[in-house]
Scaffold this active site. Structure first.
Site, short mmCIF file in Angstrom:
data_model
loop_
_atom_site.label_atom_id
_atom_site.label_comp_id
_atom_site.label_asym_id
_atom_site.label_seq_id
_atom_site.Cartn_x
_atom_site.Cartn_y
_atom_site.Cartn_z
N SER A 298 0.80 -1.22 0.00
CA SER A 298 0.00 0.00 0.00
C SER A 298 0.84 1.27 0.00
O SER A 298 1.41 1.63 -1.02
CB SER A 298 -0.95 -0.05 1.20
OG SER A 298 -1.99 0.86 1.04
N ASP A 309 8.88 5.72 -11.11
CA ASP A 309 8.37 6.45 -12.27
C ASP A 309 9.16 7.73 -12.53
O ASP A 309 9.37 8.12 -13.69
CB ASP A 309 6.90 6.80 -12.07
CG ASP A 309 5.98 5.61 -12.31
OD1 ASP A 309 6.51 4.52 -12.63
OD2 ASP A 309 4.76 5.76 -12.19
N LYS A 323 -1.19 -4.06 -3.10
CA LYS A 323 -2.47 -3.49 -2.66
C LYS A 323 -2.61 -2.09 -3.23
O LYS A 323 -1.94 -1.16 -2.79
CB LYS A 323 -2.58 -3.44 -1.14
CG LYS A 323 -3.92 -2.88 -0.68
CD LYS A 323 -3.99 -2.73 0.81
CE LYS A 323 -5.32 -2.10 1.18
NZ LYS A 323 -5.49 -0.74 0.64
#
Length: 436
Positions: A298, A309, A323
């Site tokens: 999470s 990224d 998750k």
């Protein structure tokens, strides 16, 4: 006693906000808000039949609560019905102090309780519980068929009392018995230290309300221990089950100076949000390696995904938990609420990690490396009559420092192979950047 529950009741990426729920009536009603009369009538008939014919007397309250729990349990593993005690437990889990064992659990598709991760320095961690463990029995009670609430209630108890868990673990030939003594859990979400001169280490065990501020303080403290600032930083998110969404955003914000960090999308307007970095960068662009594993869930995955990224650092370790959903607290009354999955979160490039996780840039599995302490080679200096170095011998302080560093690296390789590899990669990045 408070056991961290499934990957959101421990606040894993939970958006703890209240949303007023209104009922649309009259001309405003549409197919989505109008009650399904036939289905409601069927439910009423089932309710009445159970009350009349069940082998034991059952109250309306018990039946209604069981029906609500069944509806939510049929949606996904993270939606839940919160009683007043559950809501209080949720608030405790984000503040950093609560009673229990110190494990993050979820309901497995097999019907057993699976450990997402043990939390650092808690009774479960010290007893040897591991990410991926399948709990099949709590004391003498089988877990199969239980709800998360049932399992949590069985694990609750007074600090100082013992509980026995029967566990199935990958690689073991049979069930294991783990005895744990309940205790008050106080989580220190941030720990930091120097791995070697100019190379720092920050461990985040869970994302709590103050984690963002504490992370910036840790970076400053590490920089203060160096003469010219850090050359590299290892951020350890292994076995971090997540936490408060805003805390994970704050950590990424301390590492980048622009761009999208994470965004969420859902069906209701409140569930759509975007988090963008501020212009300052407290980390000063320090070379970065992030460690993750299957217990990183999470909020940890939000951090790893954003770093990956933005190409801000390298992700090293093994694939994370996966998750990628957001839970919202929807009040029903002053005493009850729903914890409902209302959105999915996405990394800056638009990736959803739901049920897939973050794939590391460099896959390194945990292991142990024992280094050969004997050097089988002779050196020029060992040869009889070898010429002296015109620059003189290396000073004793430099030799002592080199020997101390080598010893520390050997110990790290044996104790934590993944961290040893992260440090090795980080030193390589530092050398390459310095030569440009």
């Amino acid at each position: 006693m408070r056991l961290i529950r499934n990957p959101v009741l421990a606040a894993t990426t939970a958006l703890i906000i209240g949303i007023a729920v209104g009922l649309t009536t009259g001309a405003q009603a549409n197919s989505e808000t109008r009650l399904p009369i036939d289905e409601v009538r069927l439910m009423s008939q089932v309710l009445e039949r159970i009350k009349q014919s069940y082998v034991e007397e059952v109250t309306d309250e018990e039946l209604i609560e069981a029906a609500i729990e069944g509806m939510l349990r049929g949606l996904d593993p993270h939606s839940d019905y919160l009683t007043p005690d559950d809501f209080a437990d949720l608030r405790e889990s984000t503040s950093g102090e609560f009673g229990g064992l110190g494990i993050e659990i979820t309901l497995d598709e097999t019907g057993f309780v699976r450990v997402v991760s043990p939390i650092d320095d808690t009774p479960a961690y010290k007893a040897g519980m591991q990410s991926g463990d399948l709990i099949t029995q709590i004391d003498d009670t089988p877990v199969k068929g239980m709800t998360i609430n049932d399992a949590v209630n069985l694990m609750r108890g007074e600090p100082g009392t013992d509980i026995e868990l029967t566990v199935l673990r990958e690689g073991e030939s049979g069930p294991l018995t783990v005895e744990i003594t309940r205790d008050i859990i106080k989580i220190t979400s941030i720990r930091h230290r120097m791995l070697e001169p100019d190379f720092g280490y920050i461990r985040i065990s869970a994302f709590q309300e103050r984690t963002g501020n504490d992370f910036e303080d840790a970076i400053k403290a590490l920089n203060d221990e160096t003469e010219n600032g850090l050359k590299g930083l290892v951020l350890d998110l292994r076995n971090n089950p997540g936490g408060v969404l805003q805390a994970s955003v704050a950590v990424v914000d301390a590492l980048i100076d622009e761009g999208l960090i994470v965004y969420t999308e859902g069906r209701i307007s409140n569930s759509d949000s975007r988090f963008v970095a501020h212009s300052d960068d407290p980390s000063n662009g320090v070379n970065l390696v992030v460690l993750i594993n299957g217990g990183s869930a999470s909020a940890s995955e939000i951090v790893a995904g954003a770093i990956q990224d933005h190409k801000r650092g390298l992700i090293l370790g093994t694939r994370s938990f996966g998750k990628g959903s957001v839970q919202t607290i929807l009040p029903l009354s002053q005493d009850h609420a729903l914890k409902l999955t209302t959105a999915r979160y996405f990394t800056p490039s638009g990736r959803s990690i739901q049920a897939q996780g973050i794939e590391p840039d460099i896959i390194i599995r945990q292991g142990s490396l024992t280094q050969n302490q004997n050097d089988p080679f002779y050196k020029e200096a060992d040869l009889a009559g070898a010429l002296d170095n015109p620059n003189g011998d290396a000073d004793s302080d430099s030799k002592a420092t080199a020997e101390s560093t080598q010893k520390a690296e050997a110990e790290l390789a044996e104790d934590d192979y993944q961290l040893y590899q992260a440090l090795t990669v980080l030193k390589g990045i530092s050398i390459l950047n310095a030569s440009r």
